[in-house]
Write a protein that holds these residues in place. Structure first.
Motif: not given
Length: 118
Positions: A1-29
């Protein structure tokens, strides 16, 4: 799944990115509405997570504009640290999925429609 995350908080973007990639998704933040618009102009996504409070725009207005331009996928998730009732109301008005900060991994799984066995 290709996922885009739009968030100004760096920690939140990192959390999303780690979670999504760990689940095998493509993550763009990205960290702003302007960056989201640039990315969405050049690529398509299965899901877009967008924060309500961005530095350069209100997330609800961004959802409305990008949807009107045909740039959003059917699954959009509105993310916010506002009270749950407020987030749910804003999301309902837009016809999108609410996700309240702080959130747990099982909430992300539910939003993405995945489970432990996936």
């Amino acid at each position: 799944m290709d996922v885009l995350v739009v968030d100004d908080e760096e920690d939140v973007r990192l959390l999303f990115e780690l979670y999504l990639r760990g689940r095998g998704h493509a993550a763009t933040v990205v960290d702003s509405a302007a960056a989201a618009r640039r990315v969405l102009t050049d690529a398509t996504f299965d899901v877009v997570f967008i924060d309500v409070a961005l530095p350069d725009a209100e997330g609800t207005g961004v959802v409305e504009q990008l949807r009107a331009e045909g740039l959003l996928p059917p699954r959009v998730v509105l993310v916010s640290g506002l009270p749950r009732t407020v987030v749910e109301e804003l999301a309902a008005d837009l016809g999108v999925v609410p996700l309240c900060k702080p959130f747990a991994v099982d909430e992300l799984d539910a939003v993405l429609g995945v489970g432990d066995g996936d």
